[in-house]
Scaffold this active site. Structure first.
Site, short mmCIF file in Angstrom:
data_model
loop_
_atom_site.label_atom_id
_atom_site.label_comp_id
_atom_site.label_asym_id
_atom_site.label_seq_id
_atom_site.Cartn_x
_atom_site.Cartn_y
_atom_site.Cartn_z
N SER A 64 42.65 34.62 46.37
CA SER A 64 43.50 35.52 47.04
C SER A 64 44.75 35.02 47.77
O SER A 64 44.76 33.77 48.29
CB SER A 64 43.03 36.43 48.00
OG SER A 64 41.88 37.24 47.31
N1 SAH Z 1 37.06 35.58 47.79
C1 SAH Z 1 37.56 34.65 46.84
C2 SAH Z 1 38.48 35.73 45.70
C3 SAH Z 1 37.85 35.39 44.62
S1 SAH Z 1 38.44 36.33 43.14
C4 SAH Z 1 38.40 33.60 47.33
O1 SAH Z 1 38.74 33.48 48.40
O2 SAH Z 1 38.78 32.58 46.47
C5 SAH Z 1 37.07 37.68 43.10
C6 SAH Z 1 35.91 36.96 42.64
O3 SAH Z 1 34.78 37.98 42.60
C7 SAH Z 1 35.81 36.18 41.20
O4 SAH Z 1 35.53 34.87 41.56
C8 SAH Z 1 34.76 37.23 40.34
O5 SAH Z 1 34.07 36.34 39.63
C9 SAH Z 1 33.92 37.60 41.51
N2 SAH Z 1 33.25 39.02 41.27
C10 SAH Z 1 33.83 40.05 40.16
N3 SAH Z 1 32.54 40.73 40.22
C11 SAH Z 1 31.54 40.39 40.94
C12 SAH Z 1 30.32 40.87 41.30
N4 SAH Z 1 29.72 41.94 40.48
N5 SAH Z 1 29.44 40.10 42.11
C13 SAH Z 1 29.87 39.01 42.53
N6 SAH Z 1 31.01 38.56 42.28
C14 SAH Z 1 31.85 39.10 41.58
#
Ligand code: SAH
Length: 213
Positions: A64
């Site tokens: 993000s």
């Molecule tokens: N907090 C992260 C943002 C990553 S983007 C950072 O600081 O980099 C969001 C993430 O959510 C992705 O890696 C995606 O694979 C994950 N995601 C999506 N659905 C999910 C689920 N049901 N359970 C766990 N992770 C999930």
């Protein structure tokens, strides 16, 4: 993974920029100044690590943008020693910010590769963060209930299991919607009641079911 004076200078500029964009929570700003964001992104994007933009990580996911991380962290109103569950570890950066705010951090990721890479970074930076490879829709029952829950992917609806794992007076911050989401803050006011407020529109990768091996 070195952190140079140049990186620190770039982080100071990033924090000044976040202030000018309305972020006022000093605990959040302190954490954003402390955590080396360049350690959480692919090397090829290293030069952009401290610009206020989302960047690609593996598995077609994104880290993000700093403003979004600061905004979600501020809405969460976390204080030291609270137990926080993050859904969507991704790069691990947001989890590291919560850790720098001295919270006990639990984080779940459904992409195996991202889960493994985040474990490596946490170890390299000596961050004691509990990570799990799994589906965030189920939460993490062994460690529930949580003071705070932060969802960093866009959910079509509020996941019921996560509501149940929130302490009374606990706060959940979650982007709700499909293509575009509304940043939503939920306070559990009693066993069965919740107060819900909305905090502008945002764009996250979708929250998906099941894990990806
Ligand atoms: N907090 C992260 C943002 C990553 S983007 C950072 O600081 O980099 C969001 C993430 O959510 C992705 O890696 C995606 O694979 C994950 N995601 C999506 N659905 C999910 C689920 N049901 N359970 C766990 N992770 C999930």
């Amino acid at each position: 993974m070195t952190d140079t004076a140049l990186h620190k200078g770039l982080r100071q500029n990033m924090v000044n920029d976040l202030r000018s964009k309305g972020i006022t929570d000093e605990h959040v700003l302190y954490a954003m100044l402390a955590v080396p964001r360049h350690c959480f992104i692919p090397e090829s994007y290293g030069a952009k690590a401290y610009e206020d933009m989302a960047l690609p990580i593996h598995c077609q996911q994104t880290i993000s943008q700093p403003y979004t991380v600061a905004k979600q962290s501020s809405l969460l109103e976390g204080t030291p020693h609270m137990k926080v569950l993050e859904i969507g570890t991704g790069s691990g950066y947001q989890a590291a910010i919560l850790k720098a705010m001295q919270m006990h951090v639990y984080t779940i990721e459904r992409q195996r590769q991202l889960y493994e890479q985040s474990q490596t970074v946490f170890n390299q930076l000596s961050l004691h963060i509990a990570g799990k490879f799994g589906d965030g829709y189920a939460g993490w029952t062994e460690f529930a209930p949580f003071d705070r829950i932060l969802v960093t992917c866009g959910a079509a609806q509020i996941p019921q299991a996560l509501l149940r794992q929130l302490k009374i007076n606990g706060i959940m911050v979650i982007p709700i919607g499909k293509e575009e989401q509304t940043m939503t803050k939920i306070i559990r006011t009693s066993d069965t009641e919740y107060s819900i407020t909305q905090h502008g529109s945002c764009r996250f990768v979708p929250m998906l079911n099941n894990v990806n091996m």
